[in-house]
Scaffold this motif. Structure first.
Motif, PDB file in Angstrom:
ATOM      1  N   ASN A 187       1.162  -1.152   0.491  1.00  0.00           N
ATOM      2  CA  ASN A 187       0.203  -0.015   0.297  1.00  0.00           C
ATOM      3  C   ASN A 187       1.027   1.125   0.076  1.00  0.00           C
ATOM      4  O   ASN A 187       0.630   2.353  -0.474  1.00  0.00           O
ATOM      5  CB  ASN A 187      -1.018   0.043   1.115  1.00  0.00           C
ATOM      6  N   LEU A 188       1.726   1.289   0.954  1.00  0.00           N
ATOM      7  CA  LEU A 188       2.940   1.934   0.607  1.00  0.00           C
ATOM      8  C   LEU A 188       4.112   2.503  -0.369  1.00  0.00           C
ATOM      9  O   LEU A 188       4.125   4.036  -0.889  1.00  0.00           O
ATOM     10  CB  LEU A 188       3.576   2.316   2.206  1.00  0.00           C
ATOM     11  N   THR A 189       4.178   1.684  -1.408  1.00  0.00           N
ATOM     12  CA  THR A 189       4.760   1.837  -1.859  1.00  0.00           C
ATOM     13  C   THR A 189       4.165   1.456  -3.589  1.00  0.00           C
ATOM     14  O   THR A 189       5.137   1.813  -4.076  1.00  0.00           O
ATOM     15  CB  THR A 189       6.087   1.025  -1.708  1.00  0.00           C
ATOM     16  N   GLY A 190       3.716   0.950  -3.001  1.00  0.00           N
ATOM     17  CA  GLY A 190       3.093   0.861  -4.723  1.00  0.00           C
ATOM     18  C   GLY A 190       1.859   1.935  -5.661  1.00  0.00           C
ATOM     19  O   GLY A 190       2.036   2.256  -5.168  1.00  0.00           O
ATOM     20  N   THR A 191       1.775   1.189  -7.194  1.00  0.00           N
ATOM     21  CA  THR A 191       1.071   2.166  -7.561  1.00  0.00           C
ATOM     22  C   THR A 191      -0.196   0.986  -7.778  1.00  0.00           C
ATOM     23  O   THR A 191      -0.323   0.048  -7.836  1.00  0.00           O
ATOM     24  CB  THR A 191       1.309   2.511  -8.389  1.00  0.00           C
ATOM     25  N   VAL A 192      -2.073   1.986  -8.262  1.00  0.00           N
ATOM     26  CA  VAL A 192      -2.923   1.531  -8.765  1.00  0.00           C
ATOM     27  C   VAL A 192      -2.812   1.014  -9.902  1.00  0.00           C
ATOM     28  O   VAL A 192      -2.107   1.317 -10.749  1.00  0.00           O
ATOM     29  CB  VAL A 192      -3.604   2.620  -8.414  1.00  0.00           C
ATOM     30  N   THR A 193      -3.029   0.217 -10.718  1.00  0.00           N
ATOM     31  CA  THR A 193      -3.167  -0.122 -11.856  1.00  0.00           C
ATOM     32  C   THR A 193      -4.099  -0.539 -12.182  1.00  0.00           C
ATOM     33  O   THR A 193      -5.461  -0.990 -11.355  1.00  0.00           O
ATOM     34  CB  THR A 193      -2.199  -1.719 -12.568  1.00  0.00           C
ATOM     35  N   ASN A 194      -4.705  -0.530 -13.460  1.00  0.00           N
ATOM     36  CA  ASN A 194      -6.346  -1.069 -13.879  1.00  0.00           C
ATOM     37  C   ASN A 194      -6.539  -2.471 -14.194  1.00  0.00           C
ATOM     38  O   ASN A 194      -6.615  -2.480 -15.646  1.00  0.00           O
ATOM     39  CB  ASN A 194      -6.634   0.036 -14.351  1.00  0.00           C
ATOM     40  N   ASN A 250     -20.210   3.154   0.362  1.00  0.00           N
ATOM     41  CA  ASN A 250     -20.022   2.170  -0.806  1.00  0.00           C
ATOM     42  C   ASN A 250     -18.530   0.380  -0.578  1.00  0.00           C
ATOM     43  O   ASN A 250     -17.806   1.293   0.715  1.00  0.00           O
ATOM     44  CB  ASN A 250     -19.255   2.318  -2.121  1.00  0.00           C
ATOM     45  N   THR A 251     -18.826  -0.519  -0.320  1.00  0.00           N
ATOM     46  CA  THR A 251     -18.428  -1.824   0.223  1.00  0.00           C
ATOM     47  C   THR A 251     -16.686  -2.180  -0.555  1.00  0.00           C
ATOM     48  O   THR A 251     -15.984  -2.670  -0.299  1.00  0.00           O
ATOM     49  CB  THR A 251     -18.654  -2.798   0.135  1.00  0.00           C
ATOM     50  N   GLY A 252     -16.357  -1.259  -1.049  1.00  0.00           N
ATOM     51  CA  GLY A 252     -15.184  -0.626  -1.596  1.00  0.00           C
ATOM     52  C   GLY A 252     -14.740  -1.915  -2.859  1.00  0.00           C
ATOM     53  O   GLY A 252     -14.679  -3.051  -2.616  1.00  0.00           O
ATOM     54  N   GLU A 253     -14.448  -0.991  -3.884  1.00  0.00           N
ATOM     55  CA  GLU A 253     -14.113  -2.141  -5.519  1.00  0.00           C
ATOM     56  C   GLU A 253     -13.040  -2.548  -5.009  1.00  0.00           C
ATOM     57  O   GLU A 253     -11.959  -1.927  -5.409  1.00  0.00           O
ATOM     58  CB  GLU A 253     -14.251  -1.592  -6.355  1.00  0.00           C
ATOM     59  N   PRO A 254     -12.455  -3.809  -5.186  1.00  0.00           N
ATOM     60  CA  PRO A 254     -11.701  -4.452  -5.929  1.00  0.00           C
ATOM     61  C   PRO A 254     -10.178  -4.479  -6.633  1.00  0.00           C
ATOM     62  O   PRO A 254     -11.141  -3.518  -7.541  1.00  0.00           O
ATOM     63  CB  PRO A 254     -11.641  -5.777  -5.628  1.00  0.00           C
ATOM     64  N   PHE A 255      -9.176  -3.969  -7.276  1.00  0.00           N
ATOM     65  CA  PHE A 255      -8.380  -3.519  -7.335  1.00  0.00           C
ATOM     66  C   PHE A 255      -6.956  -4.426  -7.427  1.00  0.00           C
ATOM     67  O   PHE A 255      -6.928  -4.763  -6.702  1.00  0.00           O
ATOM     68  CB  PHE A 255      -7.797  -1.960  -7.507  1.00  0.00           C
ATOM     69  N   CYS A 256      -5.956  -4.336  -8.555  1.00  0.00           N
ATOM     70  CA  CYS A 256      -4.976  -4.414  -8.614  1.00  0.00           C
ATOM     71  C   CYS A 256      -4.266  -3.325  -8.105  1.00  0.00           C
ATOM     72  O   CYS A 256      -3.306  -2.721  -8.921  1.00  0.00           O
ATOM     73  CB  CYS A 256      -4.690  -4.859 -10.137  1.00  0.00           C
ATOM     74  N   ARG A 257      -3.121  -3.621  -7.271  1.00  0.00           N
ATOM     75  CA  ARG A 257      -1.978  -2.756  -6.603  1.00  0.00           C
ATOM     76  C   ARG A 257      -0.587  -4.410  -7.187  1.00  0.00           C
ATOM     77  O   ARG A 257      -0.191  -5.002  -7.008  1.00  0.00           O
ATOM     78  CB  ARG A 257      -1.504  -2.558  -5.646  1.00  0.00           C
ATOM     79  N   SER A 258       0.673  -2.723  -7.774  1.00  0.00           N
ATOM     80  CA  SER A 258       1.587  -3.391  -8.027  1.00  0.00           C
ATOM     81  C   SER A 258       2.363  -2.561  -7.266  1.00  0.00           C
ATOM     82  O   SER A 258       2.146  -1.910  -6.884  1.00  0.00           O
ATOM     83  CB  SER A 258       1.787  -3.016  -9.054  1.00  0.00           C
ATOM     84  N   ALA A 259       3.777  -3.901  -7.167  1.00  0.00           N
ATOM     85  CA  ALA A 259       4.093  -3.039  -5.876  1.00  0.00           C
ATOM     86  C   ALA A 259       5.751  -4.242  -6.128  1.00  0.00           C
ATOM     87  O   ALA A 259       5.823  -5.172  -6.412  1.00  0.00           O
ATOM     88  CB  ALA A 259       3.984  -2.462  -4.279  1.00  0.00           C
ATOM     89  N   SER A 260       6.692  -3.732  -5.333  1.00  0.00           N
ATOM     90  CA  SER A 260       8.701  -4.245  -6.081  1.00  0.00           C
ATOM     91  C   SER A 260       8.541  -5.028  -4.147  1.00  0.00           C
ATOM     92  O   SER A 260      10.027  -5.066  -3.813  1.00  0.00           O
ATOM     93  CB  SER A 260       9.492  -3.341  -6.059  1.00  0.00           C
ATOM     94  N   VAL A 261       7.362  -5.914  -3.711  1.00  0.00           N
ATOM     95  CA  VAL A 261       7.616  -6.116  -2.464  1.00  0.00           C
ATOM     96  C   VAL A 261       7.805  -7.860  -2.446  1.00  0.00           C
ATOM     97  O   VAL A 261       6.767  -8.113  -3.054  1.00  0.00           O
ATOM     98  CB  VAL A 261       6.006  -5.843  -1.586  1.00  0.00           C
ATOM     99  N   ARG A 262       8.467  -8.353  -1.864  1.00  0.00           N
ATOM    100  CA  ARG A 262       8.517  -9.681  -2.361  1.00  0.00           C
ATOM    101  C   ARG A 262       8.847 -10.075  -0.545  1.00  0.00           C
ATOM    102  O   ARG A 262       9.643  -9.628   0.082  1.00  0.00           O
ATOM    103  CB  ARG A 262       9.709  -9.993  -3.394  1.00  0.00           C
ATOM    104  N   LEU A 263       8.106 -11.432  -0.803  1.00  0.00           N
ATOM    105  CA  LEU A 263       8.718 -11.936   0.589  1.00  0.00           C
ATOM    106  C   LEU A 263       9.596 -13.418  -0.007  1.00  0.00           C
ATOM    107  O   LEU A 263      10.238 -13.650  -1.016  1.00  0.00           O
ATOM    108  CB  LEU A 263       8.367 -13.357   0.745  1.00  0.00           C
ATOM    109  N   SER A 264      10.997 -13.508   1.140  1.00  0.00           N
ATOM    110  CA  SER A 264      12.224 -14.332   0.735  1.00  0.00           C
ATOM    111  C   SER A 264      11.841 -15.557   1.763  1.00  0.00           C
ATOM    112  O   SER A 264      12.096 -15.341   3.089  1.00  0.00           O
ATOM    113  CB  SER A 264      13.202 -13.796   0.317  1.00  0.00           C
ATOM    114  N   LYS A 265      12.491 -16.579   1.728  1.00  0.00           N
ATOM    115  CA  LYS A 265      12.122 -17.517   2.337  1.00  0.00           C
ATOM    116  C   LYS A 265      13.276 -17.681   3.339  1.00  0.00           C
ATOM    117  O   LYS A 265      14.580 -17.049   3.011  1.00  0.00           O
ATOM    118  CB  LYS A 265      12.115 -19.233   1.947  1.00  0.00           C
ATOM    119  N   ALA A 266      12.376 -18.255   5.194  1.00  0.00           N
ATOM    120  CA  ALA A 266      13.376 -17.832   5.735  1.00  0.00           C
ATOM    121  C   ALA A 266      13.726 -18.640   6.828  1.00  0.00           C
ATOM    122  O   ALA A 266      12.705 -19.375   7.946  1.00  0.00           O
ATOM    123  CB  ALA A 266      12.603 -16.308   6.983  1.00  0.00           C
ATOM    124  N   VAL A 267      14.370 -19.135   6.311  1.00  0.00           N
ATOM    125  CA  VAL A 267      14.210 -20.992   7.431  1.00  0.00           C
ATOM    126  C   VAL A 267      15.867 -20.953   7.614  1.00  0.00           C
ATOM    127  O   VAL A 267      16.744 -20.577   7.058  1.00  0.00           O
ATOM    128  CB  VAL A 267      14.043 -22.009   6.463  1.00  0.00           C
TER     129      VAL A 267
END
Lengths: 101, 682
Positions: free
Chosen positions: B554-561, B594-611
């Motif tokens: 949410n903080l760093t991404g952009t809304v796409t359509n 309104n209940t909030g229309e869903p949309f697609c957000r793109s961001a450079s956030v990733r998960l990396s495995k922590a084991v």
């Protein structure tokens, strides 16, 4: 099978089969032999086949006692030391108890 | 009822139908018999067993539960009663908060009269400090060892957690549960007062109130043994039992300039400043880790930093990239950071160690004394002015000081990077020598420990946006960090004044506040930061990790359509790049109409495995990496019930046998029908 109704030769051959069978790592055959034929061998009045049945019973009893001694010793050692043996203990075990060493 | 028929049944069927009638009735009644005896306690939290290379820690119960007579531990005389003079051992101790300390627990551990302990978790009677962690956290997996700064190792110079009593690292042979619900504790107290109280110094009589705790753990001895046995089970058993699972989850990372996720190894022309903090905590009990000062202060500060930096890095991007990372599992010998460093060394990550310019880590920053913030650096590899914080601190209500020259780094993820490469870096913290946190890694490190208080007349919605003092303090730290990072990344100082963190970051963007509220109240109470066992066992990603990931998006991404299916398969769309961004299908902001229309957000956030890398390398005795698995168990529950002596039970058994014998011997008299039956023999 009712031993009362068997002829003596059959009793002897049955006793011998159980005695020989016990050598195939089957000490329970010897146990059964001893318990089943004990009356026949020692408490009945004498008959021709009885001395041989007696000897089979005595040998079965000795084998049985030897097996019991060996198994009891091994089981006691294993139960006592399995946890201390670590890896070897785990490889020797069929079922390892959960949650304890 | 289904065996009532119109007239007398014929004799051959009468006994059969009577048997069926009785057993049907018994089936209906038996569940309520159990309910009449046992009261299930649902709101309890167990202590579970964890292993390491050489020891087992935590608690264990017998396989069919541990039962004991209840006794509430409120005074010293209760302690004597339990440990030596009470006539009905073993006792199940209900421990008031004040008695949950090392000396009492070690006496319980050494006694054979204690069947288990249930600790009442409350703030009344809470001591001034309580930290079940060790005094020197992660001492064997940090950077200081016999070969690197040996006089600094093992907390020789500074004891970081002097109030630590080490209870979390003891091995208890009885179950220890925590009672968190006040209503349930009242039920237990009432049972105790009704049956178990001493009257005029004499012992209470049977029936007594007893409690049974089930928390049988499968794992034993140490990690090597447990993994070996799991392996044997998997290979040779028809129905394999897994004994333990490695602790595992995900690190969350993002960067100001997107990095190509499919290009592993050295990234060309990238020089990166890492800003890191930890994402997890722990306590004595399983999955309880409110960890406010220990973890949340760092997470919120870093999130505020990211938010503060995002406009400036778009308008006047600095020459170097800034890489933000939230490491999971740091409480357990640096699981997340050791994994990331390991991946970087093997060229299995988007950047490698040659790309790293410097590192700034945010430690515990919530309990500042006055205005001071401390910059800790490593005396062995110290380089001059590794990170410039002075110009960053100008104009802020903070002073940044350095601790004495020969003091080592506090326990921090930065130490894992130093183990491999002498990167310049700093750890920011609110403490100079020992931690200011008096409840480090315990159940009591919560919002109250951070002095988060609201004026009493606010509604929950208003609380969500109220700027507490704690929030303002963290916002200042975040502003400092953001400005320092900007300078470190080579940005121009004239832009510094535009970088300010918003104190409302505490509950973030209005658009996200619903999501936050949902997560906050989804579980009962505040989020818990224990690492857990990862997606294989726990279902989807841990809630806190998900929480941070989506907030970052949410903080760093952009809304796409993009549409939903495009969002899930962005490689089909030309304008989108799956290597640089990840795509999230989220619901929009909720408002009144309104209940909030869903949309697609793109961001450079990733998960990396922590084991821990030790579990991938299969080196279960490794001293270099974390090897802490958590045991598995079948069931964990607790219940209370009234207990009668064995004598009564035996007497009932004999009586019932007598009655059965009597009835069966008189059966013809008792059960004959009016008609004469022909006697048949079989």
């Amino acid at each position: 099978m009712n031993l009362e109704r068997m002829p003596n030769e059959e009793k002897l051959s049955l006793c011998r089969r159980y005695y020989l069978g016990g050598f195939a790592f089957l000490p329970f055959l010897w146990l059964v032999n001893v318990l089943w034929f004990f009356k026949e061998a020692f408490l009945k009045p004498a008959y021709t086949e009885q001395p041989q049945i007696k000897s089979y019973i005595k040998k079965s009893a000795m084998g049985l006692i030897l097996w019991v001694a060996v198994l009891t010793t091994w089981i006691t050692i294993f139960q006592h030391f399995r946890a201390r043996w670590g890896e070897v203990g785990d490889y020797l075990s069929f079922t390892i108890p959960l949650g304890t060493a | 009822k289904n065996c009532v028929s119109g007239g007398p049944a014929p004799d051959e069927n009468s006994s059969m139908s009577r048997v069926m009638c009785v057993s049907a009735a018994a089936g209906v009644l038996s569940s309520s018999v159990e309910q009449k005896i046992y009261v299930e306690l649902n709101e309890t939290v167990p202590c579970v067993r964890l292993l390491n290379a050489t020891h087992q820690i935590g608690c264990q119960s017998s396989i069919s539960g541990d039962t004991g007579v209840l006794h509430v531990l409120e005074t010293e005389s209760d302690l004597d009663w339990i440990l030596s003079s009470g006539p009905h051992p073993p006792y199940m101790v209900i421990m008031e908060t004040a008695f949950f300390n090392r000396s009492v627990m070690m006496r319980m551990k050494n006694s054979s009269r204690v069947a288990g302990v249930a600790v009442i978790v409350s703030k009344t009677g809470l001591a001034d400090n309580f930290s079940p962690h060790t005094t020197c956290p992660n001492q064997n997996t940090g950077v200081y060892s016999a070969s690197y700064g040996s006089d600094l190792a093992n907390c020789n110079v500074t004891m970081w957690n002097p109030l630590g009593n080490g209870l979390s690292y003891e091995d208890f042979a009885f179950p220890v549960f925590a009672l968190k619900d006040e209503n349930q504790t009242q039920v237990i107290r009432k049972c105790y007062q009704d049956h178990n109280l001493r009257v005029n110094g004499s012992a209470p009589q049977y029936p007594l109130c007893a409690m049974q705790l089930f928390s049988h753990m499968h794992a034993a001895t140490d990690t090597v043994t447990c993994m070996r046995r799991t392996d044997l089970q998997n290979r040779f058993s028809i129905n394999p039992e897994v004994l333990c699972d490695p602790l595992s989850d995900f690190n969350v990372w993002t960067s100001t300039r997107p990095l190509n996720n499919s290009a592993k190894g050295h990234a060309a022309n990238e020089s990166v400043v890492i800003a890191a903090t930890r994402l997890d905590g722990r306590s004595f009990f399983w999955e309880q880790a409110p960890s406010a000062e220990g973890t949340v202060s760092g997470i919120v500060t870093l999130l505020a930093t990211i938010q503060a930096l995002s406009p400036v890095t778009q308008e006047a991007p600095p020459p170097r990239n800034i890489f933000f990372s939230f490491f999971q599992g740091e409480a357990f010998d640096y699981i997340g950071s050791s994994k990331m460093v390991y991946d970087m060394e093997r060229n299995d990550f988007v950047i490698d160690l040659n790309n790293v310019h410097s590192m700034l880590e945010i430690g515990q920053v919530g309990l500042r004394r006055g205005r001071s913030l401390w910059m800790h650096s490593d005396p062995v590899s110290r380089q001059n002015k590794s990170v410039d914080t002075e110009s960053a601190a100008a104009g802020l209500n903070l002073t940044v000081d350095q601790p004495s020259v020969s003091q080592p780094l506090p326990p921090s993820s930065f130490q894992r990077f130093l183990r491999v490469r002498g990167i310049p870096g700093l750890v920011l913290a609110d403490h100079n020598t020992s931690f200011n946190n008096r409840y480090y890694e315990s159940l009591y490190d919560d919002a109250e420990n951070l002095n988060v208080t609201y004026p009493p007349d606010l509604s929950p919605d208003e609380q969500l946006v109220y700027e507490t003092d704690a929030a303002k303090s963290l916002a200042e730290v975040a502003t400092l960090v953001a400005r320092s990072l900007y300078i470190q990344a080579g940005g121009e100082k004239k832009n510094l004044n535009n970088i300010t963190a918003d104190p409302k970051i505490w509950f973030l963007h209005q658009h996200v506040s619903d999501c936050v509220r949902l997560l906050w109240f989804l579980g009962s109470g505040p989020p818990q930061f224990y690492i857990g066992l990862g997606p294989r066992i726990h279902g989807p990603v841990h809630s806190v990790t998900r929480f941070v990931q989506y907030i970052l998006a949410n903080l760093t991404g952009t809304v796409t359509n993009l549409t939903e299916s495009q969002c899930q398969n962005p490689s089909e769309v030309n304008t989108e790049n799956k290597d640089l961004f990840s795509y999230f299908w989220v619901s929009g902001p909720a408002s009144v109409n309104n209940t909030g229309e869903p949309f697609c957000r793109s961001a450079s956030v990733r998960l990396s495995k922590a084991v821990s890398p030790a579990f991938e390398l299969l080196e279960y005795g490794s001293p270099n990496y974390s090897i802490i698995p958590q045991s598995r168990w079948k069931s964990i529950r607790a219940r209370i019930f009234p207990m009668l002596t064995l004598g009564v039970g035996v007497a009932v058994l004999l009586l019932s046998l007598l009655v059965t014998y009597f009835i069966s011997s008189k059966a013809e008299l008792l059960f004959s029908s009016a008609r004469e039956t022909p006697a048949t023999t079989y």
